[in-house]
Design a protein around this motif. Structure first.
Motif: not given
Ligand code: MHF
Ligand code: KIV
Ligand code: MG
Length: 276
Positions: A216, A242, A224, A198, A195
């Motif tokens: 996230g 997410f 991932q 990006e 979280m």
């Protein structure tokens, strides 16, 4: 290094090892991690080609029925981890160090990690960490224990962080970059980012040599990860931002249980087919 230095594509690797994840970063190949807490999920994810399985402290709220990650203990995680490792051939199995199992001292971190590896059969451990835990990561690395560092939103610090909140916005991005660099320097083989915006994750991924995993954290990380029950739509309530649900297991299982109950009550199950 160039693509010509690669060995085989990750998907063709028989036993995923840390060096394969490092190679993935180098050749810009993505890898996939899911949580797993028991035999069938572990077996299915192995056969589906998932590269890394995480026996997360999220077992606290996905297995043991707690509200958050804080109550789960090392003694509760170890048997789940052993079940996962015994059930798989190919994936790398990583176990979370639960809250309270490593913070006290570098010795405590080594002792808990040794248990996760000896009794839990984990191949590596994951530590929710900041730069202040570089000595812990270093002690583990020196003891021959591979460490995945976890930064950004860390659920074990829910109360300190003021809830489930995106980390590293604005000036706070600098703190995460410092954490990432210090943990790499201390020997972490991989960096998990949870979280964070990006652009911040992209900057950190570019600044470190080790592979990164996001939850996230956008699309620029090497790998991932999602909690499997989130990914498969087993949980109740609205999915987190997410999460993408790739199945509706909650609905499917509800229908199956209702159909079984109905047939039993009607006397439609068992029939002669299921009777000796
Ligand atoms: N089922 C499950 N999935 C997870 O991803 C997960 C766990 N459990 N347990 C351990 C931690 C806790 N995590 C959490 C828990 C809640 C949010 C959450 O409430 N997220 C909201 C708000 C975020 C915001 O706006 O700042 C979201 O919509 O993503 C996020 C991560 C991630 N981990
Ligand atoms: C959310 C993931 C990364 C995790 O740490 C867990 O499942 O415990
Ligand atoms: Mg965790």
């Amino acid at each position: 290094m160039t693509d010509s230095s690669r060995t085989v594509p990750l998907a063709d690797v028989k036993h995923v090892r840390i060096r394969h994840l490092q190679e993935a970063k180098r050749v810009r190949e993505r890898f996939v991690m899911l949580t797993a807490y028991e035999q069938y999920a572990a077996e299915i994810f192995d056969q589906a080609g998932i590269d890394v399985l995480l026996v997360g402290d999220s077992a606290s709220n996905n297995v043991y029925g707690h509200k958050n990650s804080i109550p789960v203990t090392l003694d509760q995680l170890i048997p789940l981890c052993a079940a996962v490792t015994r059930s798989v051939q190919r994936p790398l199995v990583v176990a979370d160090l639960p809250f309270g199992s490593f913070e006290v001292s570098t010795s405590q971190a080594v002792e808990s990690s040794v248990r996760l590896m000896k009794e839990g059969l984990a191949h590596a451990v994951k530590m929710e960490s900041t730069k202040h835990f570089a000595p812990h990561v270093s002690a583990l690395t020196n003891a021959g224990i591979p460490v995945m560092a976890h930064i950004g939103f860390t659920a074990q610090r829910e109360h300190q962080l003021g809830g489930y909140r995106v980390q590293g916005r604005g000036d706070d991005a600098k703190r995460l970059m410092e954490d990432a660099l210090a943990l790499q320097e201390a020997g972490a083989f991989c960096l998990l980012m949870e979280m964070i915006p990006e652009d911040v994750a992209t900057g950190i991924d570019a600044a470190v040599d080790i592979p990164t995993i996001g939850i996230g954290a956008g699309a620029s990380t090497t790998g991932q990860v999602l909690v499997w029950q989130d990914m498969a739509g087993l949980g109740s309530g609205k999915p987190f931002t997410f999460v993408k649900q790739y199945a509706n297991l909650r609905e499917d299982l509800t229908k199956a249980a209702q159909a079984f109950a109905k047939e039993v009550r009607q006397g439609a199950f068992p029939t002669l087919d299921h009777t000796f």
